[in-house]
Design a protein around this motif. Structure first.
Motif, mmCIF file in Angstrom:
data_model
loop_
_atom_site.group_PDB
_atom_site.id
_atom_site.type_symbol
_atom_site.label_atom_id
_atom_site.label_comp_id
_atom_site.label_asym_id
_atom_site.label_seq_id
_atom_site.Cartn_x
_atom_site.Cartn_y
_atom_site.Cartn_z
ATOM 1 N N GLY A 145 0.796 -1.224 0.000
ATOM 2 C CA GLY A 145 0.000 0.000 0.000
ATOM 3 C C GLY A 145 0.824 1.268 0.000
ATOM 4 N N THR A 146 2.132 1.135 0.109
ATOM 5 C CA THR A 146 3.020 2.291 0.146
ATOM 6 C C THR A 146 3.293 2.836 -1.245
ATOM 7 O OG1 THR A 146 4.056 1.286 2.079
ATOM 8 C CG2 THR A 146 5.255 3.059 1.040
ATOM 9 N N PHE A 147 2.975 2.056 -2.271
ATOM 10 C CA PHE A 147 3.276 2.447 -3.642
ATOM 11 C C PHE A 147 2.008 2.498 -4.488
ATOM 12 C CE2 PHE A 147 7.071 0.575 -1.900
ATOM 13 C CZ PHE A 147 8.042 1.497 -2.261
ATOM 14 N N HIS A 148 1.974 3.450 -5.421
ATOM 15 C CA HIS A 148 0.884 3.568 -6.390
ATOM 16 C C HIS A 148 1.290 2.772 -7.623
ATOM 17 C CE1 HIS A 148 -2.274 5.310 -8.814
ATOM 18 N NE2 HIS A 148 -1.373 5.589 -9.724
ATOM 19 N N ASP A 149 0.540 1.726 -7.927
ATOM 20 C CA ASP A 149 0.854 0.853 -9.053
ATOM 21 C C ASP A 149 0.584 1.585 -10.367
ATOM 22 O OD1 ASP A 149 1.510 -1.357 -10.554
ATOM 23 O OD2 ASP A 149 -0.325 -2.456 -10.100
ATOM 24 N N ILE A 150 1.591 1.696 -11.215
ATOM 25 C CA ILE A 150 1.450 2.298 -12.536
ATOM 26 C C ILE A 150 1.078 1.179 -13.503
ATOM 27 C CG2 ILE A 150 2.575 3.645 -14.344
ATOM 28 C CD1 ILE A 150 2.358 5.079 -11.603
ATOM 29 N N THR A 151 -0.073 1.302 -14.170
ATOM 30 C CA THR A 151 -0.571 0.203 -14.998
ATOM 31 C C THR A 151 -0.689 0.557 -16.478
ATOM 32 O OG1 THR A 151 -2.858 0.840 -14.531
ATOM 33 C CG2 THR A 151 -1.851 -0.821 -13.086
ATOM 34 N N THR A 152 -0.355 1.779 -16.858
ATOM 35 C CA THR A 152 -0.411 2.162 -18.265
ATOM 36 C C THR A 152 0.900 2.814 -18.677
ATOM 37 O OG1 THR A 152 -1.346 4.344 -17.775
ATOM 38 C CG2 THR A 152 -2.902 2.553 -18.217
ATOM 39 N N GLY A 153 1.185 2.782 -19.962
ATOM 40 C CA GLY A 153 2.401 3.403 -20.484
ATOM 41 C C GLY A 153 3.495 2.384 -20.698
ATOM 42 N N GLY A 154 4.651 2.875 -21.031
ATOM 43 C CA GLY A 154 5.788 1.998 -21.272
ATOM 44 C C GLY A 154 7.016 2.798 -21.639
ATOM 45 N N ALA A 167 11.027 -2.743 -28.651
ATOM 46 C CA ALA A 167 9.664 -2.875 -28.133
ATOM 47 C C ALA A 167 9.558 -2.338 -26.714
ATOM 48 C CB ALA A 167 9.241 -4.345 -28.172
ATOM 49 N N GLY A 168 10.672 -2.327 -25.995
ATOM 50 C CA GLY A 168 10.662 -1.848 -24.621
ATOM 51 C C GLY A 168 9.801 -2.716 -23.728
ATOM 52 N N PHE A 169 9.276 -2.113 -22.667
ATOM 53 C CA PHE A 169 8.421 -2.815 -21.719
ATOM 54 C C PHE A 169 7.145 -2.026 -21.540
ATOM 55 C CE2 PHE A 169 12.756 -3.967 -20.546
ATOM 56 C CZ PHE A 169 12.665 -5.351 -20.551
ATOM 57 N N THR A 170 6.074 -2.704 -21.202
ATOM 58 C CA THR A 170 4.785 -2.070 -20.965
ATOM 59 C C THR A 170 4.417 -2.227 -19.500
ATOM 60 O OG1 THR A 170 4.098 -2.561 -23.224
ATOM 61 C CG2 THR A 170 2.352 -2.071 -21.655
ATOM 62 N N ALA A 171 3.887 -1.154 -18.917
ATOM 63 C CA ALA A 171 3.441 -1.210 -17.530
ATOM 64 C C ALA A 171 2.229 -2.133 -17.427
ATOM 65 C CB ALA A 171 3.087 0.182 -17.038
ATOM 66 N N THR A 172 2.203 -2.942 -16.382
ATOM 67 C CA THR A 172 1.089 -3.853 -16.131
ATOM 68 C C THR A 172 0.738 -3.801 -14.657
ATOM 69 O OG1 THR A 172 2.546 -5.728 -15.676
ATOM 70 C CG2 THR A 172 1.817 -5.449 -17.953
ATOM 71 N N GLU A 173 -0.324 -4.488 -14.273
ATOM 72 C CA GLU A 173 -0.701 -4.549 -12.867
ATOM 73 C C GLU A 173 0.348 -5.324 -12.081
ATOM 74 O OE1 GLU A 173 -4.350 -6.330 -10.244
ATOM 75 O OE2 GLU A 173 -4.820 -5.388 -12.174
ATOM 76 N N GLY A 174 0.724 -4.814 -10.924
ATOM 77 C CA GLY A 174 1.773 -5.431 -10.115
ATOM 78 C C GLY A 174 3.151 -5.020 -10.605
ATOM 79 N N ASP A 177 6.412 -4.675 -12.692
ATOM 80 C CA ASP A 177 6.800 -4.804 -14.095
ATOM 81 C C ASP A 177 8.152 -4.124 -14.277
ATOM 82 O OD1 ASP A 177 6.295 -1.893 -15.002
ATOM 83 O OD2 ASP A 177 4.341 -2.481 -14.236
ATOM 84 N N PRO A 178 8.894 -4.479 -15.331
ATOM 85 C CA PRO A 178 10.258 -3.961 -15.488
ATOM 86 C C PRO A 178 10.347 -2.458 -15.780
ATOM 87 C CG PRO A 178 9.765 -5.597 -17.205
ATOM 88 C CD PRO A 178 8.580 -5.497 -16.319
ATOM 89 N N VAL A 179 9.261 -1.845 -16.200
ATOM 90 C CA VAL A 179 9.342 -0.422 -16.528
ATOM 91 C C VAL A 179 9.003 0.471 -15.334
ATOM 92 C CG1 VAL A 179 7.014 -0.126 -17.462
ATOM 93 C CG2 VAL A 179 8.840 1.288 -18.324
ATOM 94 N N THR A 180 8.136 0.029 -14.434
ATOM 95 C CA THR A 180 7.772 0.875 -13.293
ATOM 96 C C THR A 180 8.052 0.230 -11.939
ATOM 97 O OG1 THR A 180 5.485 0.059 -13.174
ATOM 98 C CG2 THR A 180 5.920 1.942 -14.635
ATOM 99 N N GLY A 181 8.551 -0.989 -11.941
ATOM 100 C CA GLY A 181 8.828 -1.669 -10.675
ATOM 101 C C GLY A 181 7.545 -1.874 -9.891
ATOM 102 N N VAL A 182 7.556 -1.482 -8.627
ATOM 103 C CA VAL A 182 6.361 -1.592 -7.786
ATOM 104 C C VAL A 182 5.514 -0.323 -7.842
ATOM 105 C CG1 VAL A 182 7.282 -3.333 -6.211
ATOM 106 C CG2 VAL A 182 7.654 -0.914 -5.726
ATOM 107 N N GLY A 183 5.949 0.665 -8.616
ATOM 108 C CA GLY A 183 5.181 1.900 -8.771
ATOM 109 C C GLY A 183 5.871 3.090 -8.142
ATOM 110 N N THR A 184 5.096 4.119 -7.894
ATOM 111 C CA THR A 184 5.636 5.351 -7.318
ATOM 112 C C THR A 184 5.219 5.438 -5.854
ATOM 113 O OG1 THR A 184 3.695 6.603 -8.033
ATOM 114 C CG2 THR A 184 5.597 6.596 -9.514
ATOM 115 N N PRO A 185 6.061 6.032 -5.020
ATOM 116 C CA PRO A 185 5.693 6.155 -3.593
ATOM 117 C C PRO A 185 4.385 6.937 -3.433
ATOM 118 C CG PRO A 185 7.991 6.724 -3.916
ATOM 119 C CD PRO A 185 7.380 6.599 -5.281
#
Length: 90
Positions: free
Chosen positions: A53-62, A69-76, A78-86
């Motif tokens: 709950g300490t992080f805001h999950d980023i689920t869109t973008g890449g 091709a890079g990486f795409t943000a997904t739920e949980g 992911d290699p592009v956003t990790g666990v999200g933003t504080p």
């Protein structure tokens, strides 16, 4: 970020890594001043369910670009956003 007395737009790991490192340093400084030890290796805590709950999950973008091709943000995680933003809690 303040550079030479002016604010500049900066982004990415080149900005976020030193900021997070500075935050952990300030936390360690406060803990040591209070007679406690440093926080140590924080990855197990960051990736635990207890801190989810300490992080805001980023689920869109890449980070597609430069002919890849890079990486795409997904739920949980992911290699592009990790666990999200504080999540800021005041």
């Amino acid at each position: 970020m303040g550079i030479d007395g002016e604010f500049e737009l900066v982004f990415g790991t080149s900005c976020s890594a030193p900021v997070v490192g500075s935050m952990i340093t300030l936390i360690n400084d406060a803990r040591i001043a209070a007679g406690k030890g440093p926080v140590g290796f924080i990855n197990p805590a960051i990736y635990s369910d207890e801190f989810s709950g300490t992080f805001h999950d980023i689920t869109t973008g890449g980070n597609q670009g430069c002919g890849t091709a890079g990486f795409t943000a997904t739920e949980g995680w992911d290699p592009v956003t990790g666990v999200g933003t504080p999540t800021l809690r005041l």
